[in-house]
Motif scaffolding. Structure first.
Motif, PDB file in Angstrom:
ATOM      1  N   ARG A 138     -84.779  75.174 -76.664  1.00  0.00           N
ATOM      2  CA  ARG A 138     -84.243  75.566 -75.361  1.00  0.00           C
ATOM      3  C   ARG A 138     -84.838  76.914 -74.930  1.00  0.00           C
ATOM      4  O   ARG A 138     -85.007  77.819 -75.754  1.00  0.00           O
ATOM      5  N   ILE A 140     -84.564  80.101 -72.038  1.00  0.00           N
ATOM      6  CA  ILE A 140     -83.614  80.735 -71.117  1.00  0.00           C
ATOM      7  C   ILE A 140     -84.366  81.676 -70.186  1.00  0.00           C
ATOM      8  O   ILE A 140     -85.047  82.610 -70.638  1.00  0.00           O
ATOM      9  N   ASP A 174     -81.983  76.914 -69.362  1.00  0.00           N
ATOM     10  CA  ASP A 174     -80.789  77.492 -68.740  1.00  0.00           C
ATOM     11  C   ASP A 174     -81.169  78.857 -68.181  1.00  0.00           C
ATOM     12  O   ASP A 174     -82.271  79.370 -68.449  1.00  0.00           O
ATOM     13  N   HIS A 175     -80.282  79.448 -67.399  1.00  0.00           N
ATOM     14  CA  HIS A 175     -80.608  80.685 -66.694  1.00  0.00           C
ATOM     15  C   HIS A 175     -79.472  81.708 -66.787  1.00  0.00           C
ATOM     16  O   HIS A 175     -78.295  81.359 -66.617  1.00  0.00           O
ATOM     17  N   LEU A 176     -79.857  82.934 -67.051  1.00  0.00           N
ATOM     18  CA  LEU A 176     -78.952  84.074 -66.922  1.00  0.00           C
ATOM     19  C   LEU A 176     -78.729  84.374 -65.438  1.00  0.00           C
ATOM     20  O   LEU A 176     -79.559  84.033 -64.605  1.00  0.00           O
ATOM     21  N   LEU A 202     -75.719  85.991 -71.874  1.00  0.00           N
ATOM     22  CA  LEU A 202     -76.489  85.308 -72.911  1.00  0.00           C
ATOM     23  C   LEU A 202     -75.573  84.849 -74.044  1.00  0.00           C
ATOM     24  O   LEU A 202     -75.790  83.780 -74.623  1.00  0.00           O
ATOM     25  N   ARG A 204     -72.540  83.833 -73.676  1.00  0.00           N
ATOM     26  CA  ARG A 204     -71.871  82.623 -73.195  1.00  0.00           C
ATOM     27  C   ARG A 204     -72.807  81.414 -73.282  1.00  0.00           C
ATOM     28  O   ARG A 204     -72.373  80.313 -73.619  1.00  0.00           O
ATOM     29  N   ILE A 205     -74.095  81.646 -72.979  1.00  0.00           N
ATOM     30  CA  ILE A 205     -75.065  80.559 -73.087  1.00  0.00           C
ATOM     31  C   ILE A 205     -75.231  80.138 -74.544  1.00  0.00           C
ATOM     32  O   ILE A 205     -75.337  78.943 -74.861  1.00  0.00           O
ATOM     33  N   LEU A 208     -72.326  78.010 -75.433  1.00  0.00           N
ATOM     34  CA  LEU A 208     -72.425  76.687 -74.821  1.00  0.00           C
ATOM     35  C   LEU A 208     -73.397  75.786 -75.564  1.00  0.00           C
ATOM     36  O   LEU A 208     -73.098  74.617 -75.855  1.00  0.00           O
ATOM     37  N   HIS A 209     -74.581  76.313 -75.875  1.00  0.00           N
ATOM     38  CA  HIS A 209     -75.647  75.469 -76.428  1.00  0.00           C
ATOM     39  C   HIS A 209     -75.811  75.594 -77.939  1.00  0.00           C
ATOM     40  O   HIS A 209     -76.433  74.729 -78.552  1.00  0.00           O
ATOM     41  N   ILE A 214     -81.835  77.470 -79.251  1.00  0.00           N
ATOM     42  CA  ILE A 214     -82.473  78.363 -78.278  1.00  0.00           C
ATOM     43  C   ILE A 214     -83.691  79.036 -78.911  1.00  0.00           C
ATOM     44  O   ILE A 214     -83.581  79.736 -79.928  1.00  0.00           O
TER      45      ILE A 214
END
Length: 439
Positions: A138, A140, A174-176, A202, A204-205, A208-209, A214
């Motif tokens: 992944r 970001i 995904d994106h900040l 970051l 929180r991401i 989530l993932h 990542i």
């Protein structure tokens, strides 16, 4: 025998990021350049207020760079980079690495910031796989981020206009959130005081993932193409700490901020934050010959130097990687920066430039002014019209002899580092007068 054509001589060329039909009705044509000035096809001088396209940091047609290019094209016009080398490539890489902070000691050359962005993403993915973490696929990015126009770059990038025509992009991205906060930070001088906590997105991401999926985070230390968004104080350190904690590579896109634009070799040096990979381009050759590069850490590089010595360690590259003429231009450019102390000059000029930019505060429809080093963005209120105020200012300024950048409702200024105070005054006086005209 001449072949009849129904097209004018402007019809064959398809310009990038341009309203081509509008351009053909009133073309803006540049025919030569020297120092701080272009000359247009009417014979008028045009003060370069944006270093070409954020790249001509030492000014135009500098003798040392011109001579190096001329000498090299007559000596070694091309050399393949696959399984071959030439002395200029090794010298250019060494010179770039010596400028980079921390353990960023290895340079992979490409041909543009876009290629550098996609190369960095591939290197990050391969690194994680080589260290036994192949689940880390992944990537970001950040809202309003710009990392070139390759599919990797627009996938991690966050400017919707650059993405919406091209489908679903890369998967697993995904994106900040972006860092612009007009309510708390409008009219900041340099880095905004508020917003370091935005880096916590970051975490929180990661929740989530899961960190095990990542590979890397890529950000611009100062987002440029979206309209000049300096990172809030403490933001980049938080990103660095979170990435380190979770085994995620941190990539700085320094295509704009590199080579003196912020008054230091790189933003990483200025802010004291060392990423794992840095992408550069533009100022590396003063815009003279296309070139980009990835500067990677010892840790990243060493991960590829395993296995049989005869094995290809990075199955990636370009026909024009480390092109001799580009390498010659890069070496001569770095010599010019050093001999004229241009990075230090940019730092010394920053307070004057900052004051000139912020003198526009209070003019009609000016909602924010942002600056860092020799970069400024003036954001104007949107309006219901076919063209933005920023575009009208850009267009009128060109016909008055000043070249600016615009993006949406934002006018951007980033002159060559050789700019004089009187030229700074002229740039911002022109912008101020035109702001009143288009109010």
């Amino acid at each position: 025998m001449d072949i009849p054509s129904n097209h004018s001589n402007h019809d064959a060329l398809w310009l990038p990021f341009t309203a081509n039909r509008q351009f053909r009705s009133t073309p803006r044509m540049l025919v030569s350049a020297h120092g701080m000035y272009y000359k247009d096809d009417r014979g008028h001088d045009v003060l370069d207020g944006c270093a070409g396209l954020w790249c001509v940091n030492a000014g135009h047609t500098r003798p040392r760079i011109v001579e190096a290019v001329q000498k090299t094209v007559a000596t070694l016009d091309f050399a393949p980079a696959f399984q071959m080398g030439h002395p200029l490539a090794f010298e250019a890489a060494d010179r770039v690495a010596r400028l980079a902070p921390g353990n960023l000691n290895h340079v992979f050359f490409c041909n543009s910031g876009s290629e550098a962005g996609d190369s960095a993403l591939k290197i990050a993915l391969a690194y994680q796989r080589l260290r036994g973490e192949g689940t880390r696929t992944r990537l970001i990015g950040r809202e309003r981020g710009y990392h070139g126009v390759g599919f990797g770059g627009i996938s991690v990038g966050g400017i919707s206009g650059n993405r919406k025509l091209y489908g679903t992009m890369l998967g697993g991205v995904d994106h900040l959130p972006h860092t612009l906060d007009l309510e708390r930070n409008a009219f900041s001088r340099g880095q905004p005081e508020h917003g370091a906590e935005l880096a916590d997105a970051l975490e929180r991401i990661v929740t989530l993932h899961d960190a095990s999926t990542i590979a890397a985070v890529i950000v611009e230390p100062m987002a440029g193409s979206t309209g000049v968004l300096p990172a809030p104080k403490g933001y980049l350190k938080r990103l660095r700490d979170i990435c380190t904690k979770h085994g995620i590579l941190l990539i700085f896109d320094e295509v704009i901020t590199g080579f003196g634009r912020l008054g230091a070799s790189f933003a990483a040096e200025k802010y004291g934050i060392v990423p794992d990979i840095m992408t550069v381009a533009k100022g590396i050759t003063n815009g003279t010959v296309p070139m980009g590069a990835n500067i990677v850490s010892d840790t990243v590089f060493d991960a590829f130097m395993q296995g049989p010595p005869e094995a290809i360690d990075l199955p990636h590259g370009y026909t024009y990687t480390a092109h001799p003429i580009a390498c010659a231009a890069a070496i001569a450019t770095l010599d010019t920066y050093a001999e004229e102390h241009l990075f230090e000059r940019a730092a010394a000029l920053t307070p004057y430039f900052e004051d000139a930019a912020h003198s526009l505060r209070g003019l009609p429809n000016v909602v924010d002014i942002r600056n860092e080093g020799l970069v400024a963005g003036i954001e104007l209120a949107p309006r219901d019209a076919k063209t933005t105020r920023a575009y009208e200012i850009f267009d009128r300024a060109f016909h008055e002899g000043v070249l600016l950048r615009y993006t949406g409702d934002i006018v951007a200024v980033s002159p060559p580092l050789i700019v004089e105070k009187a030229e700074i005054d002229r740039i911002f006086e022109t912008i101020g007068r035109l702001i009143r005209q288009v109010a």
